[in-house]
Motif scaffolding. Structure first.
Motif, PDB file in Angstrom:
ATOM      1  N   SER A 383     -19.175  20.250  -3.635  1.00 43.10           N
ATOM      2  CA  SER A 383     -20.194  19.348  -3.223  1.00 43.10           C
ATOM      3  C   SER A 383     -19.725  18.050  -2.373  1.00 43.10           C
ATOM      4  O   SER A 383     -20.671  17.275  -1.911  1.00 43.10           O
ATOM      5  CB  SER A 383     -21.360  19.019  -4.254  1.00 43.10           C
ATOM      6  OG  SER A 383     -20.779  18.312  -5.216  1.00 43.10           O
ATOM      7  N   GLY A 384     -18.271  17.708  -2.550  1.00 41.75           N
ATOM      8  CA  GLY A 384     -17.962  16.665  -1.752  1.00 41.75           C
ATOM      9  C   GLY A 384     -17.724  15.394  -3.053  1.00 41.75           C
ATOM     10  O   GLY A 384     -17.284  14.415  -2.579  1.00 41.75           O
ATOM     11  N   THR A 385     -18.156  15.415  -4.255  1.00 44.72           N
ATOM     12  CA  THR A 385     -18.092  14.616  -5.310  1.00 44.72           C
ATOM     13  C   THR A 385     -16.830  14.489  -5.784  1.00 44.72           C
ATOM     14  O   THR A 385     -16.129  13.327  -6.350  1.00 44.72           O
ATOM     15  CB  THR A 385     -19.089  14.576  -6.448  1.00 44.72           C
ATOM     16  OG1 THR A 385     -18.825  15.800  -6.931  1.00 44.72           O
ATOM     17  CG2 THR A 385     -20.417  14.793  -5.762  1.00 44.72           C
ATOM     18  N   THR A 456      -0.556   0.260  -4.118  1.00 42.35           N
ATOM     19  CA  THR A 456      -0.187   0.681  -2.847  1.00 42.35           C
ATOM     20  C   THR A 456      -0.966   2.023  -2.563  1.00 42.35           C
ATOM     21  O   THR A 456      -1.536   2.285  -1.678  1.00 42.35           O
ATOM     22  CB  THR A 456       1.177   0.930  -2.563  1.00 42.35           C
ATOM     23  OG1 THR A 456       1.901  -0.708  -3.070  1.00 42.35           O
ATOM     24  CG2 THR A 456       1.773   1.142  -1.255  1.00 42.35           C
ATOM     25  N   ILE A 457      -0.949   2.695  -3.533  1.00 43.01           N
ATOM     26  CA  ILE A 457      -1.870   3.965  -3.383  1.00 43.01           C
ATOM     27  C   ILE A 457      -3.230   3.767  -3.013  1.00 43.01           C
ATOM     28  O   ILE A 457      -3.867   4.492  -2.304  1.00 43.01           O
ATOM     29  CB  ILE A 457      -1.523   4.946  -4.912  1.00 43.01           C
ATOM     30  CG1 ILE A 457       0.050   5.147  -5.063  1.00 43.01           C
ATOM     31  CG2 ILE A 457      -2.326   6.307  -4.642  1.00 43.01           C
ATOM     32  CD1 ILE A 457       0.452   5.935  -6.225  1.00 43.01           C
ATOM     33  N   TYR A 458      -3.617   2.933  -4.151  1.00 39.24           N
ATOM     34  CA  TYR A 458      -5.200   2.638  -3.861  1.00 39.24           C
ATOM     35  C   TYR A 458      -5.443   1.967  -2.615  1.00 39.24           C
ATOM     36  O   TYR A 458      -6.478   2.366  -1.766  1.00 39.24           O
ATOM     37  CB  TYR A 458      -5.589   1.730  -4.976  1.00 39.24           C
ATOM     38  CG  TYR A 458      -5.986   2.275  -6.394  1.00 39.24           C
ATOM     39  CD1 TYR A 458      -7.362   2.581  -6.583  1.00 39.24           C
ATOM     40  CD2 TYR A 458      -4.911   2.499  -7.219  1.00 39.24           C
ATOM     41  CE1 TYR A 458      -7.559   3.341  -7.957  1.00 39.24           C
ATOM     42  CE2 TYR A 458      -5.335   3.011  -8.408  1.00 39.24           C
ATOM     43  CZ  TYR A 458      -6.690   3.327  -8.849  1.00 39.24           C
ATOM     44  OH  TYR A 458      -6.820   3.961 -10.170  1.00 39.24           O
ATOM     45  N   GLU A 459      -4.554   1.173  -1.994  1.00 43.52           N
ATOM     46  CA  GLU A 459      -4.930   0.599  -0.680  1.00 43.52           C
ATOM     47  C   GLU A 459      -4.770   1.552   0.454  1.00 43.52           C
ATOM     48  O   GLU A 459      -5.492   1.432   1.349  1.00 43.52           O
ATOM     49  CB  GLU A 459      -3.727  -0.508  -0.683  1.00 43.52           C
ATOM     50  CG  GLU A 459      -3.822  -1.780  -1.410  1.00 43.52           C
ATOM     51  CD  GLU A 459      -2.986  -2.598  -1.316  1.00 43.52           C
ATOM     52  OE1 GLU A 459      -3.211  -4.020  -1.647  1.00 43.52           O
ATOM     53  OE2 GLU A 459      -1.795  -2.516  -0.720  1.00 43.52           O
ATOM     54  N   TRP A 460      -3.978   2.448   0.241  1.00 50.54           N
ATOM     55  CA  TRP A 460      -3.619   3.610   1.311  1.00 50.54           C
ATOM     56  C   TRP A 460      -4.848   4.513   1.446  1.00 50.54           C
ATOM     57  O   TRP A 460      -5.590   4.844   2.530  1.00 50.54           O
ATOM     58  CB  TRP A 460      -2.474   4.530   1.080  1.00 50.54           C
ATOM     59  CG  TRP A 460      -2.563   5.846   1.596  1.00 50.54           C
ATOM     60  CD1 TRP A 460      -2.509   6.051   3.075  1.00 50.54           C
ATOM     61  CD2 TRP A 460      -2.512   7.252   1.062  1.00 50.54           C
ATOM     62  NE1 TRP A 460      -2.519   7.491   3.138  1.00 50.54           N
ATOM     63  CE2 TRP A 460      -2.632   8.161   1.968  1.00 50.54           C
ATOM     64  CE3 TRP A 460      -2.547   7.775  -0.377  1.00 50.54           C
ATOM     65  CZ2 TRP A 460      -2.519   9.592   1.653  1.00 50.54           C
ATOM     66  CZ3 TRP A 460      -2.795   8.852  -0.642  1.00 50.54           C
ATOM     67  CH2 TRP A 460      -2.814   9.693   0.465  1.00 50.54           C
ATOM     68  N   ILE A 461      -5.426   4.895   0.201  1.00 51.40           N
ATOM     69  CA  ILE A 461      -6.755   5.721   0.274  1.00 51.40           C
ATOM     70  C   ILE A 461      -8.096   4.935   0.600  1.00 51.40           C
ATOM     71  O   ILE A 461      -8.581   5.250   1.774  1.00 51.40           O
ATOM     72  CB  ILE A 461      -6.821   6.542  -1.023  1.00 51.40           C
ATOM     73  CG1 ILE A 461      -5.783   7.271  -1.481  1.00 51.40           C
ATOM     74  CG2 ILE A 461      -8.371   7.202  -0.970  1.00 51.40           C
ATOM     75  CD1 ILE A 461      -5.963   7.999  -2.745  1.00 51.40           C
ATOM     76  N   LYS A 462      -8.032   3.547   0.206  1.00 55.18           N
ATOM     77  CA  LYS A 462      -8.930   2.942   0.422  1.00 55.18           C
ATOM     78  C   LYS A 462      -9.242   2.551   2.017  1.00 55.18           C
ATOM     79  O   LYS A 462     -10.123   2.136   2.658  1.00 55.18           O
ATOM     80  CB  LYS A 462      -9.105   1.681  -0.294  1.00 55.18           C
ATOM     81  CG  LYS A 462     -10.450   0.732  -0.578  1.00 55.18           C
ATOM     82  CD  LYS A 462     -10.340  -0.056  -1.405  1.00 55.18           C
ATOM     83  CE  LYS A 462     -11.951  -0.776  -1.376  1.00 55.18           C
ATOM     84  NZ  LYS A 462     -11.825  -1.895  -2.468  1.00 55.18           N
ATOM     85  N   SER A 463      -7.856   2.503   2.744  1.00 53.81           N
ATOM     86  CA  SER A 463      -7.933   1.856   4.119  1.00 53.81           C
ATOM     87  C   SER A 463      -8.117   3.205   5.083  1.00 53.81           C
ATOM     88  O   SER A 463      -8.108   3.094   6.036  1.00 53.81           O
ATOM     89  CB  SER A 463      -6.560   1.489   4.171  1.00 53.81           C
ATOM     90  OG  SER A 463      -6.240   0.406   3.446  1.00 53.81           O
ATOM     91  N   GLY A 464      -8.508   4.256   4.574  1.00 54.00           N
ATOM     92  CA  GLY A 464      -8.814   5.816   5.208  1.00 54.00           C
ATOM     93  C   GLY A 464      -7.821   6.635   5.063  1.00 54.00           C
ATOM     94  O   GLY A 464      -7.772   7.510   5.798  1.00 54.00           O
ATOM     95  N   LYS A 469     -14.047  10.112   3.595  1.00 49.40           N
ATOM     96  CA  LYS A 469     -14.409   9.506   2.411  1.00 49.40           C
ATOM     97  C   LYS A 469     -14.203   7.941   2.617  1.00 49.40           C
ATOM     98  O   LYS A 469     -14.380   7.376   1.515  1.00 49.40           O
ATOM     99  CB  LYS A 469     -13.223   9.646   1.203  1.00 49.40           C
ATOM    100  CG  LYS A 469     -13.573  11.391   0.922  1.00 49.40           C
ATOM    101  CD  LYS A 469     -14.807  11.912   0.529  1.00 49.40           C
ATOM    102  CE  LYS A 469     -14.737  13.580   0.358  1.00 49.40           C
ATOM    103  NZ  LYS A 469     -15.852  13.772  -0.360  1.00 49.40           N
ATOM    104  N   GLU A 470     -14.400   7.344   3.676  1.00 47.18           N
ATOM    105  CA  GLU A 470     -14.262   5.894   3.980  1.00 47.18           C
ATOM    106  C   GLU A 470     -15.377   5.389   3.234  1.00 47.18           C
ATOM    107  O   GLU A 470     -16.458   5.622   3.397  1.00 47.18           O
ATOM    108  CB  GLU A 470     -14.159   5.736   5.389  1.00 47.18           C
ATOM    109  CG  GLU A 470     -12.890   6.128   6.306  1.00 47.18           C
ATOM    110  CD  GLU A 470     -13.067   7.709   6.492  1.00 47.18           C
ATOM    111  OE1 GLU A 470     -14.158   8.349   6.155  1.00 47.18           O
ATOM    112  OE2 GLU A 470     -12.013   8.114   7.174  1.00 47.18           O
ATOM    113  N   PHE A 505     -13.574  11.211  -5.990  1.00 45.00           N
ATOM    114  CA  PHE A 505     -14.718  10.232  -5.492  1.00 45.00           C
ATOM    115  C   PHE A 505     -15.926  10.184  -6.196  1.00 45.00           C
ATOM    116  O   PHE A 505     -16.432  11.190  -6.559  1.00 45.00           O
ATOM    117  CB  PHE A 505     -14.931  10.825  -4.030  1.00 45.00           C
ATOM    118  CG  PHE A 505     -13.576  10.500  -3.130  1.00 45.00           C
ATOM    119  CD1 PHE A 505     -13.342   9.274  -2.528  1.00 45.00           C
ATOM    120  CD2 PHE A 505     -12.645  11.629  -2.988  1.00 45.00           C
ATOM    121  CE1 PHE A 505     -12.186   9.161  -1.778  1.00 45.00           C
ATOM    122  CE2 PHE A 505     -11.586  11.248  -2.266  1.00 45.00           C
ATOM    123  CZ  PHE A 505     -11.214  10.164  -1.959  1.00 45.00           C
ATOM    124  N   ALA A 506     -16.562   9.057  -5.980  1.00 47.59           N
ATOM    125  CA  ALA A 506     -17.790   8.889  -6.647  1.00 47.59           C
ATOM    126  C   ALA A 506     -18.858   9.422  -5.668  1.00 47.59           C
ATOM    127  O   ALA A 506     -18.563   9.063  -4.447  1.00 47.59           O
ATOM    128  CB  ALA A 506     -18.110   7.570  -7.146  1.00 47.59           C
TER     129      ALA A 506
END
Length: 507
Positions: A383-385, A456-464, A469-470, A505-506
């Protein structure tokens, strides 16, 4: 054909002419030809039928073209073909006689055997564990299929599995290898090298009954990992060569699994085959690997059919499974959801091109034999969650109990404007690592420096870093641990070198 001959010569060091004959005997099956060569390296396979000659058993005299006058008729094509057929048949008969014994002079009648009296006993008759193991070994040997042991069908004795766990006695290992291959490994150095290369992982195999394996798994809190092999399918041999000899995979199996490997006709694996492996007669179902819950007997994950995963991929998938499943009494494992029903197709409304495409797809599907479906695939959220059902409820409950203030959470303080750049190819491999990320069936492999922080891993995913999932919050889970607790640790300190990380992802 020329490529098969070249491969045959490269592996066996035989003459090209002999390679062509062995390939012809096995209908150009390279693996069977190599097996036949190592089983019978001195086999007199003869040469290709030459003009004017036939085999020694049925000589046919054909005059040469030089000696025949112009007025004499030349032999027809059917006569030449008949000579080849007779030569092949004679060769086949000779091979059959060498393998199974032919009609010859009757053997001398030996003297009658002396009368003896013996008592048959089974496992459990003695307190000595070694003696019980020896009895079990003899029983298993009598029940073992009659297939001839060889380089690609090695058979190990129960009492000698420990020989492969150490290299202190190479002579003992060589003797056991010769026993496992029926002496085929002793033919020459090339045979010994191939036997070592394709040797099953005897050192990590649990060679007792299925019920004893379940008892072991429940007592040690280990999953049952089962591999069913078909020696005639080369992909199964690749597992022995690449997967089961990988040191990282072996360490993971020793720590978390009770591992069993059976040939498809081995009576010791009959109980598993009858209960679980319904597609065992289909070649497209091999290689077959499965994980079974020792407590309930439920099969929870399956790898079925080609292609064979690479060692890195298989190791990552094992750790992904261990992150999502647990044998702890209070653990909540993922729950399978109902498989979506296929929509009915109205053929009357289809265009001609759509009907041709559907017919092509059905034709391709019918050319393949049945395989085993992976039950773990039904537990993964689509479902994308990014959360399995059981894991989602568990995380929601944890958040409610901790009453997290998301506006002031550590996640909110992570920068979303620092995209990550992977180390260049020229970077020292000892200072870098690759990490596999999974989410809702999607996978990504990213390269980092070992001294990069987990942040660094969190920043990479959070930056797109994860398309689509942005702006969504997420958790990183590895080895059942939330990496939010390790933000300021390096990747090496957090134990993430070569690991698998689940991105959840939430909504």
């Amino acid at each position: 054909m020329d490529e098969d001959i070249s491969s045959f010569v490269a592996i066996t060091s035989a003459d090209p002419s002999k390679a062509a004959q062995y390939l012809r005997l096995t209908d150009n099956n390279l693996e069977q030809a190599i097996q036949l060569f190592f089983d019978s390296p001195n086999l007199d396979v003869g040469g290709e039928p030459q003009s004017g000659t036939s085999n020694a058993q049925n000589p046919i005299q054909i005059d040469s073209d030089d000696e025949r006058s112009d007025n004499e008729p030349r032999p027809s094509g059917s006569r030449a073909r008949q000579s080849t057929i007779e030569d092949d048949e004679a060769m086949a008969r000779r091979l059959q006689e060498e393998m199974y014994g032919g009609a010859g002079p009757e053997p001398e009648v030996r003297a009658p055997m002396a009368r003896t009296t013996e008592t048959l006993v089974g496992p459990g008759a003695y307190d000595d564990d070694d003696l019980d193991a020896l009895v079990a070994d003899q029983i298993a040997a009598r029940r073992r299929p009659a297939g001839r042991p060889g380089i690609f069908n090695q058979q190990q004795r129960l009492t000698q599995a420990s020989v492969w766990e150490t290299a202190e006695d190479p002579d003992a290992r060589r003797r056991e290898l010769a026993t496992a291959t029926g002496g085929a490994s002793e033919a020459n150095s090339k045979s010994n090298m191939l036997a070592q290369m394709y040797r099953p992982p005897f050192e990590i195999m649990f060679q007792r009954s299925w019920d004893q394996a379940r008892d072991e798994g429940k007592e040690q809190e280990k999953w049952l990992l089962v591999n069913i092999q078909d020696p005639a399918i080369f992909d199964c041999q690749i597992l022995n060569r690449d997967i089961w000899k990988n040191e990282d995979i072996k360490a993971t199996i020793r720590e978390n699994f009770v591992f069993m490997q059976y040939n498809k006709d081995d009576p010791r694996g009959q109980q598993y085959n009858n209960y679980y492996f319904t597609a065992r007669d289909s070649q497209d179902a091999y290689p077959h690997i499965a994980i079974v819950d020792p407590r309930t007997g439920e099969r929870v994950k399956v790898w079925s059919g080609p292609p064979v995963p690479s060692p890195i991929e298989f190791h990552a998938e094992l750790h992904e499974f261990l992150d999502r499943y647990s044998l702890k009494a209070n653990a909540r494992n993922p729950v399978a959801v109902r498989k979506p029903e296929k929509k009915k197709v109205d053929v009357n409304r289809m265009t001609e091109e759509e009907m041709l495409e559907m017919a092509l797809q059905n034709s391709l599907a019918n050319c393949k034999g049945p395989t085993e479906e992976d039950p773990d695939a039904l537990t993964k959220d689509t479902s994308g969650t990014g959360k399995g059902k059981g894991r989602a409820e568990e995380l929601v409950q944890e958040e409610e109990e901790m009453d997290i203030d998301k506006s002031a959470s550590p996640f909110a303080q992570i920068s979303d404007s620092r995209p990550h750049t992977e180390p260049p190819a020229s970077a020292d491999p000892k200072s870098t690592t690759r990490i596999k990320f999974t989410s809702s069936g999607q996978q990504k492999v990213r390269k980092f420096y070992l001294n990069d922080s987990v942040r660094t891993i969190y920043e990479w995913i959070k930056s797109g870093g994860w398309e689509g999932k942005e702006g969504m919050e997420f958790d990183l889970i590895s080895q059942r641990k939330n990496l939010m607790q390790c933000l300021d640790l390096t990747i090496e300190q957090a134990g993430l070198k070569g690991s698998v990380v689940n991105v959840e992802f939430a909504e």
